[in-house]
Design an enzyme around this catalytic site. Structure first.
Site, PDB file in Angstrom:
ATOM      1  N   LYS A 199      40.122  56.689  42.963  1.00  0.00           N
ATOM      2  CA  LYS A 199      39.998  56.396  41.521  1.00  0.00           C
ATOM      3  C   LYS A 199      39.760  57.707  40.752  1.00  0.00           C
ATOM      4  O   LYS A 199      40.284  57.892  39.656  1.00  0.00           O
ATOM      5  CB  LYS A 199      38.859  55.403  41.273  1.00  0.00           C
ATOM      6  CG  LYS A 199      39.084  54.003  41.839  1.00  0.00           C
ATOM      7  CD  LYS A 199      40.223  53.236  41.177  1.00  0.00           C
ATOM      8  CE  LYS A 199      39.903  52.770  39.780  1.00  0.00           C
ATOM      9  NZ  LYS A 199      40.966  51.889  39.229  1.00  0.00           N
ATOM     10  N   TYR A 255      37.605  54.866  48.283  1.00  0.00           N
ATOM     11  CA  TYR A 255      37.947  54.162  47.042  1.00  0.00           C
ATOM     12  C   TYR A 255      37.593  55.035  45.828  1.00  0.00           C
ATOM     13  O   TYR A 255      38.430  55.253  44.932  1.00  0.00           O
ATOM     14  CB  TYR A 255      37.212  52.823  46.995  1.00  0.00           C
ATOM     15  CG  TYR A 255      37.228  52.141  45.648  1.00  0.00           C
ATOM     16  CD1 TYR A 255      38.389  51.543  45.153  1.00  0.00           C
ATOM     17  CD2 TYR A 255      36.071  52.087  44.858  1.00  0.00           C
ATOM     18  CE1 TYR A 255      38.390  50.919  43.909  1.00  0.00           C
ATOM     19  CE2 TYR A 255      36.073  51.463  43.624  1.00  0.00           C
ATOM     20  CZ  TYR A 255      37.234  50.884  43.154  1.00  0.00           C
ATOM     21  OH  TYR A 255      37.237  50.268  41.920  1.00  0.00           O
TER      22      TYR A 255
HETATM   23  N1  LIG Z   1      35.584  44.825  41.001  1.00  0.00           N
HETATM   24  C1  LIG Z   1      34.631  45.699  40.670  1.00  0.00           C
HETATM   25  O1  LIG Z   1      33.452  45.527  40.973  1.00  0.00           O
HETATM   26  C2  LIG Z   1      34.982  46.907  39.856  1.00  0.00           C
HETATM   27  C3  LIG Z   1      33.968  47.818  39.512  1.00  0.00           C
HETATM   28  C4  LIG Z   1      34.300  48.931  38.749  1.00  0.00           C
HETATM   29  C5  LIG Z   1      35.595  49.139  38.339  1.00  0.00           C
HETATM   30  N2  LIG Z   1      36.557  48.265  38.713  1.00  0.00           N
HETATM   31  C6  LIG Z   1      37.933  48.528  38.283  1.00  0.00           C
HETATM   32  O2  LIG Z   1      38.308  47.479  37.406  1.00  0.00           O
HETATM   33  C7  LIG Z   1      39.728  47.273  37.481  1.00  0.00           C
HETATM   34  C8  LIG Z   1      40.003  45.800  37.675  1.00  0.00           C
HETATM   35  O3  LIG Z   1      39.454  45.402  38.924  1.00  0.00           O
HETATM   36  P1  LIG Z   1      39.302  43.885  39.343  1.00  0.00           P
HETATM   37  O4  LIG Z   1      37.886  43.684  39.662  1.00  0.00           O
HETATM   38  O5  LIG Z   1      39.996  43.001  38.380  1.00  0.00           O
HETATM   39  O6  LIG Z   1      40.110  43.936  40.724  1.00  0.00           O
HETATM   40  P2  LIG Z   1      40.900  42.797  41.483  1.00  0.00           P
HETATM   41  O7  LIG Z   1      40.387  41.461  41.116  1.00  0.00           O
HETATM   42  O8  LIG Z   1      40.907  43.219  42.911  1.00  0.00           O
HETATM   43  O9  LIG Z   1      42.355  42.953  40.872  1.00  0.00           O
HETATM   44  C9  LIG Z   1      43.186  44.027  41.189  1.00  0.00           C
HETATM   45  C10 LIG Z   1      44.622  43.544  41.109  1.00  0.00           C
HETATM   46  O10 LIG Z   1      45.469  44.631  41.495  1.00  0.00           O
HETATM   47  C11 LIG Z   1      46.476  44.102  42.341  1.00  0.00           C
HETATM   48  N3  LIG Z   1      47.048  45.068  43.260  1.00  0.00           N
HETATM   49  C12 LIG Z   1      46.465  45.703  44.300  1.00  0.00           C
HETATM   50  N4  LIG Z   1      47.370  46.460  44.941  1.00  0.00           N
HETATM   51  C13 LIG Z   1      48.549  46.279  44.307  1.00  0.00           C
HETATM   52  C14 LIG Z   1      49.869  46.777  44.506  1.00  0.00           C
HETATM   53  N5  LIG Z   1      50.165  47.634  45.488  1.00  0.00           N
HETATM   54  N6  LIG Z   1      50.828  46.381  43.655  1.00  0.00           N
HETATM   55  C15 LIG Z   1      50.569  45.515  42.658  1.00  0.00           C
HETATM   56  N7  LIG Z   1      49.354  45.001  42.406  1.00  0.00           N
HETATM   57  C16 LIG Z   1      48.351  45.388  43.244  1.00  0.00           C
HETATM   58  C17 LIG Z   1      45.790  43.003  43.128  1.00  0.00           C
HETATM   59  O11 LIG Z   1      46.766  42.138  43.624  1.00  0.00           O
HETATM   60  P3  LIG Z   1      46.432  41.115  44.786  1.00  0.00           P
HETATM   61  O12 LIG Z   1      45.507  40.099  44.151  1.00  0.00           O
HETATM   62  O13 LIG Z   1      47.753  40.559  45.149  1.00  0.00           O
HETATM   63  O14 LIG Z   1      45.757  41.903  45.862  1.00  0.00           O
HETATM   64  C18 LIG Z   1      44.912  42.374  42.048  1.00  0.00           C
HETATM   65  O15 LIG Z   1      45.598  41.346  41.372  1.00  0.00           O
HETATM   66  C19 LIG Z   1      40.217  48.187  38.609  1.00  0.00           C
HETATM   67  O16 LIG Z   1      40.702  49.379  38.046  1.00  0.00           O
HETATM   68  C20 LIG Z   1      38.961  48.500  39.392  1.00  0.00           C
HETATM   69  O17 LIG Z   1      39.062  49.744  40.055  1.00  0.00           O
HETATM   70  C21 LIG Z   1      36.286  47.135  39.443  1.00  0.00           C
END
Ligand SMILES: NC(=O)c1ccc[n+]([C@@H]2O[C@H](COP(=O)([O-])OP(=O)(O)OC[C@H]3O[C@@H](n4cnc5c(N)ncnc54)[C@H](OP(=O)(O)O)[C@@H]3O)[C@@H](O)[C@H]2O)c1
Length: 298
Positions: free
Chosen positions: A132, A128
């Site tokens: 990124k 992952y």
């Molecule tokens: N979560 C954490 O702890 C964390 C920490 C640091 C940074 N981040 C970053 O913060 C950002 C937001 O993350 P988040 O926590 O909001 O993540 P999240 O809740 O998992 O949301 C990610 C979204 O991307 C969608 N997605 C995944 N694969 C896809 C595809 N092939 N086509 C279209 N949509 C797709 C998912 O759709 P589905 O719901 O249908 O799967 C989901 O709606 C990301 O860049 C992540 O890397 C997150």
């Protein structure tokens, strides 16, 4: 009157996407796309979306975020986390737009023992993080520095979605009812960040036309064990759960997972908070704000 800014938002159904959609600044015109509207693993479709909508900004909040599953699906994780930002960057360079690429503390190896600055070299230790980091590299390679902002954050949670806080509330409820303990890793240190604040930071990036690499998290530091205890206490205080379970600290080696995690991934956010004119509370205070929101949903 301020000019309307047109933003193409990806990942609208994710936890950050929902927080962004909840509080859209008045002068922003948002085209919000979820998986149904745009497959982020399809670079041509990403390019087409930019060419069709011609936004001032792409806010790429969509990502492949299943850290453990990525170990067995590296191609898909790479397509979503690196292919999509590359396609957005290439298309935006043609139309003159900007990209806000949300990224992660997991681009670092977690071994330095003090907070990471924005300009430190990345060194991911799992798939992952590597995907990124590659996404970041491709954005930097394709767009002029003034045309992108890479916003790294950590341990994201909010009132809805698949996150540690929501999971821990469920486990506190289950384990306390069965008089069982909750075993949580205590030797990984980072900082929980609420989607509510992260959404504000994203809007602020766009309003300030911030560029380059930035770090944004809530204030303070915690282990997952600290966070789990605080979630139990705050959940009781907000009336979401009747009682919390006893939380027992364990080591990473006692909880093996397919993906390695950085041991210490605090991000130094000093310059970003100044640039974005944002002040953040301790993560534990922000947790209470999120709990209030959850209590209104249940
Ligand atoms: N979560 C954490 O702890 C964390 C920490 C640091 C940074 N981040 C970053 O913060 C950002 C937001 O993350 P988040 O926590 O909001 O993540 P999240 O809740 O998992 O949301 C990610 C979204 O991307 C969608 N997605 C995944 N694969 C896809 C595809 N092939 N086509 C279209 N949509 C797709 C998912 O759709 P589905 O719901 O249908 O799967 C989901 O709606 C990301 O860049 C992540 O890397 C997150």
């Amino acid at each position: 009157m301020s000019k309307t800014i047109k933003i193409l938002l990806t990942g609208k159904d994710g936890q950050l996407g929902k927080a962004l959609a909840d509080k859209i600044p008045a002068n922003f015109n948002i085209i919000a796309l979820g998986r149904q509207q745009l497959d982020l693993s399809n670079e041509e479709a990403c390019r087409q979306a930019v060419m069709e909508h011609r936004p001032d900004w792409v806010l790429n909040a969509g990502a492949y975020t299943a850290v453990d599953k990525a170990e067995s699906e590296p191609e898909l994780a790479m397509a979503v986390n690196a292919g999509a930002p590359r396609a957005f960057s290439q298309a935006l360079s043609e139309i003159g737009g900007r990209l806000l690429q949300v990224s992660t503390d997991f681009v670092f190896n977690g071994s330095q023992g003090h907070p990471y600055h924005c300009d430190q070299p990345v060194d991911p230790i799992n798939v992952y993080g590597a995907t990124k980091a590659e996404g970041e590299r491709l954005v930097q390679e394709t767009l002029a520095t003034t045309k992108y902002c890479i916003l790294r954050t950590s341990w994201v949670y909010g009132p809805v979605g698949n996150n540690f806080c929501v999971t821990m509330l469920r486990l506190h409820r289950q384990k306390s009812a069965q008089n069982e303990t909750l075993r949580v890793v205590a030797d990984q240190i980072g900082c929980p960040t609420s989607t509510l604040n992260l959404a504000k930071a994203c809007w602020s990036v766009i309003n300030h036309e911030a560029s380059g690499i930035h770090h944004f998290c809530d204030a303070g530091a915690a282990s997952w064990y600290d966070f789990a205890i605080a979630i139990g206490d705050a959940g009781v205080a907000a009336g979401i759960i009747n009682q919390s379970a006893k939380v027992v600290p364990i080591t990473t080696s006692e909880y093996p997972t397919p993906a390695k995690r950085p041991g210490y991934s605090l991000l130094d956010c000093t310059t970003t908070k100044k640039a974005l004119e944002l002040d953040t509370n301790q993560w534990s205070k922000e947790l209470s704000v999120v709990m209030e929101k959850i209590s209104k949903l249940t």
